[in-house]
Design an enzyme around this catalytic site. Structure first.
Site, PDB file in Angstrom:
ATOM      1  N   HIS A  79       0.827  -1.209   0.000  1.00  0.00           N
ATOM      2  CA  HIS A  79       0.000   0.000   0.000  1.00  0.00           C
ATOM      3  C   HIS A  79       0.862   1.261   0.000  1.00  0.00           C
ATOM      4  O   HIS A  79       0.511   2.261  -0.641  1.00  0.00           O
ATOM      5  CB  HIS A  79      -0.953  -0.004   1.197  1.00  0.00           C
ATOM      6  CG  HIS A  79      -1.857  -1.198   1.213  1.00  0.00           C
ATOM      7  ND1 HIS A  79      -2.423  -1.713   2.363  1.00  0.00           N
ATOM      8  CD2 HIS A  79      -2.277  -2.006   0.196  1.00  0.00           C
ATOM      9  CE1 HIS A  79      -3.152  -2.775   2.055  1.00  0.00           C
ATOM     10  NE2 HIS A  79      -3.075  -2.968   0.758  1.00  0.00           N
ATOM     11  N   HIS A 238      -9.750  -1.368  -4.497  1.00  0.00           N
ATOM     12  CA  HIS A 238      -8.562  -1.775  -3.740  1.00  0.00           C
ATOM     13  C   HIS A 238      -7.676  -2.712  -4.556  1.00  0.00           C
ATOM     14  O   HIS A 238      -6.440  -2.636  -4.471  1.00  0.00           O
ATOM     15  CB  HIS A 238      -8.915  -2.435  -2.407  1.00  0.00           C
ATOM     16  CG  HIS A 238      -7.682  -2.741  -1.618  1.00  0.00           C
ATOM     17  ND1 HIS A 238      -7.016  -1.773  -0.898  1.00  0.00           N
ATOM     18  CD2 HIS A 238      -6.941  -3.869  -1.515  1.00  0.00           C
ATOM     19  CE1 HIS A 238      -5.920  -2.301  -0.374  1.00  0.00           C
ATOM     20  NE2 HIS A 238      -5.853  -3.572  -0.728  1.00  0.00           N
ATOM     21  N   ASP A 242      -3.734  -2.152  -5.310  1.00  0.00           N
ATOM     22  CA  ASP A 242      -2.682  -3.171  -5.207  1.00  0.00           C
ATOM     23  C   ASP A 242      -1.870  -3.254  -6.497  1.00  0.00           C
ATOM     24  O   ASP A 242      -0.637  -3.331  -6.469  1.00  0.00           O
ATOM     25  CB  ASP A 242      -3.297  -4.542  -4.917  1.00  0.00           C
ATOM     26  CG  ASP A 242      -3.696  -4.724  -3.462  1.00  0.00           C
ATOM     27  OD1 ASP A 242      -3.193  -3.980  -2.599  1.00  0.00           O
ATOM     28  OD2 ASP A 242      -4.504  -5.636  -3.187  1.00  0.00           O
ATOM     29  N   HIS A 265      -1.629  -9.947  -6.414  1.00  0.00           N
ATOM     30  CA  HIS A 265      -0.216  -9.575  -6.293  1.00  0.00           C
ATOM     31  C   HIS A 265       0.698 -10.479  -7.108  1.00  0.00           C
ATOM     32  O   HIS A 265       1.584 -10.009  -7.821  1.00  0.00           O
ATOM     33  CB  HIS A 265       0.222  -9.618  -4.830  1.00  0.00           C
ATOM     34  CG  HIS A 265      -0.395  -8.570  -3.976  1.00  0.00           C
ATOM     35  ND1 HIS A 265      -0.251  -7.219  -4.217  1.00  0.00           N
ATOM     36  CD2 HIS A 265      -1.168  -8.662  -2.861  1.00  0.00           C
ATOM     37  CE1 HIS A 265      -0.902  -6.542  -3.282  1.00  0.00           C
ATOM     38  NE2 HIS A 265      -1.463  -7.388  -2.456  1.00  0.00           N
TER      39      HIS A 265
END
Length: 306
Positions: A79, A238, A242, A265
């Site tokens: 973040h 969100h 990422d 990720h």
């Protein structure tokens, strides 16, 4: 010329570690041109540096880690890395007195505030952008992500969660990136998790800092946070946050279009490594004046009023 950016002054904050549940002090320092983004663990003697590098990334169940050749790691960098990308910070030293960056509220917003509070300083050295020349795509089952040529930075992200709290109309988000659009539309989107997963992890001594203060928590039916969501499509926003942080692990803002379906990720990092490995697919570029540069990367202006 368009110049590299760092901080004007040192800034410090404290927060809680997602893994340990213990207090972590975060110190962010200005750095000279061409230093890059360096994470540093000061709880070790001597301190250990972790330069942001796509090849050093490890994706765990809870967060993104940077791991060095001695298998020493620093956790929960994603973040903060997104905040650096959002504001175009090229050079910075990030110190923590713990094995992890504090989770704060589970979004990038607290880091944005800290960076803006420190102020952004231009350095007398050209800022290098990574510009896509060819499309590169990676897949994992039905999940995929790609980067393709585009004169700016555009993101198009789709998630596919079959959950009553996540309406099907809120599972895709598109963004024409700029510092302002990142701060206003992406930076406040929080990470999310299932109550049962958090309870299970905590029963095993993991995720001890996990709480309603640093995540959207859902059960099988609804969002459990008293204040609800910050955006109706906060989940997909969100995931885009990422991705912005993951792609900035190359240390440069990217000029191109990012499109993804159910990526995370690990797949984002796989895409970045695939791009970097295919040298004919990209090039470094600099700009002599703002007129040449894509609008996406103009210096942050109105974000201070946010």
């Amino acid at each position: 010329m368009i110049k590299q950016r760092t901080l004007k002054r040192i800034v410090q904050a404290t927060g809680v570690g997602l893994h340990t549940g213990k207090k972590v002090t975060l110190t962010m320092r200005p750095a000279p041109a061409n230093t890059g983004v360096i994470y540093r663990r000061t709880d070790l003697n001597p301190p250990v540096d972790f330069p942001a590098d796509a090849k050093s990334v490890r994706d765990t169940m809870l967060c993104t880690c940077l791991v060095n050749e001695h298998d020493v790691r620093i956790s929960t960098v994603e973040h903060l890395n997104a905040a650096l990308a959002g504001l175009g910070i090229d050079n910075i030293i990030i110190e923590v007195n713990a094995p992890e960056v504090p989770i704060m509220d589970g979004s990038a917003s607290p880091f944005v505030y800290l960076l803006l509070d420190a102020g952004i300083e231009e350095l007398n050295s050209a800022k290098k952008f990574l510009r896509l020349k060819e499309t590169v795509r990676v897949e994992d089952g039905d999940k995929w992500a790609e980067l393709s040529p585009f004169n700016g930075f555009r993101l198009d992200f789709t998630i596919d969660f079959n959950h009553p709290a996540i309406d099907s109309s809120t599972q895709r988000y598109c963004l024409d990136f700029s510092a302002d659009s990142f701060v206003r539309q992406i930076s406040r989107a929080r990470t999310f998790g299932f109550m049962r997963d958090i309870e299970y992890l905590q029963s095993r001594g993991l995720c001890l800092g996990g709480s309603f203060d640093c995540a959207i928590v859902v059960d099988d039916y609804r969002v459990l946070n008293e204040d609800g969501l910050r955006f109706e499509d906060e989940f997909v926003r969100h995931k885009m946050l990422d991705a912005i942080g993951d792609l900035f692990m190359c240390g440069h803002n990217i000029i191109g279009a990012f499109t993804a379906y159910k990526s995370g990720h690990a797949l984002n990092n796989k895409l970045l490594q695939a791009v970097l490995a295919k040298q004919e697919a990209w090039e470094f570029v600099t700009f002599q004046d703002e007129a040449e540069m894509p609008l996406a990367f103009k210096a942050p202006s109105t974000v201070l009023a946010y």
